[in-house]
Design an enzyme around this catalytic site. Structure first.
Site, mmCIF file in Angstrom:
data_model
loop_
_atom_site.group_PDB
_atom_site.id
_atom_site.type_symbol
_atom_site.label_atom_id
_atom_site.label_comp_id
_atom_site.label_asym_id
_atom_site.label_seq_id
_atom_site.Cartn_x
_atom_site.Cartn_y
_atom_site.Cartn_z
ATOM 1 N N GLU A 196 -1.601 0.608 21.783
ATOM 2 C CA GLU A 196 -2.324 1.240 20.677
ATOM 3 C C GLU A 196 -3.816 1.273 20.993
ATOM 4 O OE1 GLU A 196 -4.092 2.748 17.490
ATOM 5 O OE2 GLU A 196 -1.935 2.916 17.875
ATOM 6 N N ARG A 214 0.287 3.245 2.546
ATOM 7 C CA ARG A 214 0.561 3.352 3.982
ATOM 8 C C ARG A 214 0.303 2.022 4.701
ATOM 9 N NH1 ARG A 214 0.845 7.660 7.836
ATOM 10 N NH2 ARG A 214 0.642 9.132 6.123
ATOM 11 N N ASP A 259 4.446 13.304 15.515
ATOM 12 C CA ASP A 259 3.457 14.384 15.586
ATOM 13 C C ASP A 259 3.161 14.821 17.013
ATOM 14 O OD1 ASP A 259 3.182 14.572 12.872
ATOM 15 O OD2 ASP A 259 1.237 13.578 12.751
ATOM 16 N N TYR A 294 0.034 10.297 -7.540
ATOM 17 C CA TYR A 294 1.152 9.395 -7.838
ATOM 18 C C TYR A 294 0.668 7.958 -7.682
ATOM 19 C CZ TYR A 294 1.837 9.487 -2.694
ATOM 20 O OH TYR A 294 1.669 9.448 -1.326
#
Length: 384
Positions: A31, A104, A290, A210
């Site tokens: 990462e 998230r 993606d 939301y």
């Protein structure tokens, strides 16, 4: 033991790592960020992805941590009039999985803990890939290197792995701009923290809210149009007054939401698209999420499709003795489904942001239910 390198430690990369662990492998995630941090955004996880996550052992976590909306409302942007309502109370009975909404950062934290930080190599920004006869050499910006037998590129829209493999054209600005903010629930009327997803629509734009973390926070996402290029970054700050100007004259609920955004809490980014890929794999290297199929957010399938990829990838590696064969098996199993999701998501803005909102009411477009998106189960779908 086959050495598997996963380039990218987001939701797709970590889910892939967990799925491969379940298949008996010990992958490493590389990462580029120096550490996993708070990502200030809400996330919808639709039933198709929920089934995949539950197959990897996340059922209790999701049930305890997520909000589950009872309804999804589509409302006229100016008048607030209800145009459509989707009842989500029977999602599990209908599709075999719930419809969840979550912060998230909470989802990412759970994935990191399940995968194990010991299996993550942080601060590793990929620069080169050299595919040799029986292994791959990875080179990073810090001048370090690593070897692997298999590489999975999960490094997002501007994937270095994709560009090295296929030399595809650069992403193009789609003309769509996203704005996001997290708003404390106590700043808003009780309507905003009810168990629902509220979407106000108008010509060329819409605004969705939301709640997440119970009623602690309300996630706001607005989507607008722009003729020119807009900086593509999740960290580009914007001023609430800019958003307020775009939604001037809209329903009181929309005005209230924008007025409650903290002066330093609004982010804006341009949405970019890439041409669909018919090939995701070359030799010992493959793509996921993606990196393979970026899509506009109008059907909320970006993260969910990456989760689907990851679960199917793990199943393919469990089913094949040769990991190179497993990659080809994975590609065959996923390309058609992902291309379908990518195409429908990219068309979603034109459907949702019709010039006249009443067109949507009187001629309902195909949504996720009608398209069968939620029925897919990556943990059981036939891998042919």
């Amino acid at each position: 033991m086959t050495r598997i390198a996963i380039v990218g430690g987001g939701i797709g990369g970590l889910t892939a790592g967990i799925a491969l662990q379940k298949a008996g492998y010990e992958p490493l995630v590389y990462e580029r960020a120096p550490q996993f941090g708070e990502v200030g955004a809400g996330l919808s996880i639709s039933p198709n992805a929920v089934k995949g996550l539950e197959s990897l052992g996340f059922a209790d976590f999701l049930r305890a941590t997520c909000n589950e909306p009872l309804d999804q409302f589509i409302l006229h942007g100016q008048t607030g009039e209800q145009l459509q309502r989707f009842d989500r109370r029977d999602c599990r009975e209908t599709y075999g999985g719930s419809y969840y909404q979550i912060h998230r950062a909470d989802m990412l934290d759970a994935l990191v803990k399940a995968f194990g930080t010991r299996n993550c190599r942080m601060g590793k920004s990929l620069k080169t890939l050299e595919q040799r006869k029986d292994h791959i050499l990875l080179g990073f910006d810090d001048n370090s290197s690593a070897e692997a037998d298999i590489v999975i590129g999960v490094d997002g829209l501007r994937s270095v792995v994709r560009d090295i493999l296929f030399d595809t054209p650069d992403p193009k600005f789609s003309g769509h701009v996203a704005w996001r903010a997290l708003i404390p629930g106590n700043r808003l009327s009780p309507r905003a923290t009810e168990r629902s997803n509220i979407n106000h629509i108008g010509a060329g734009q819409n605004l969705v809210t939301y709640p997440i973390r119970g009623t602690e926070l309300v996630n706001m996402v607005a989507l607008t149009r722009a003729s020119g290029w807009v900086e593509e970054s999740w960290n580009a700050k914007a001023k609430p007054a800019e958003l307020a100007a775009l939604f001037e004259g809209w329903a009181p609920y929309v005005t209230e939401v924008i007025a409650a955004i903290g002066e330093d809490d609004l982010y804006r980014w341009g949405l970019f698209i890439r041409e669909p890929l018919k090939q995701w794999v070359k030799g010992r290297i493959g793509l996921l999420g993606d990196a393979a199929h970026p899509m506009l957010p109008y059907m909320g399938q970006g993260a969910s499709s990456a989760i689907e990829d990851a679960v199917v990838l793990g199943r393919c590696f469990a089913a094949c003795k040769d990991p190179v064969d497993a990659l080809s098996f994975y590609e065959r199993a996923r390309v058609e489904r992902a291309a379908f999701l990518q195409a429908e998501s990219n068309l979603g803005g034109d459907r949702l942001q019709a010039l006249d909102p009443y067109v949507l009411r009187d001629n309902p477009p195909k949504n996720e239910d009608a398209l069968g998106i939620f029925s897919y189960d990556p943990s059981t779908v036939e891998l042919a």
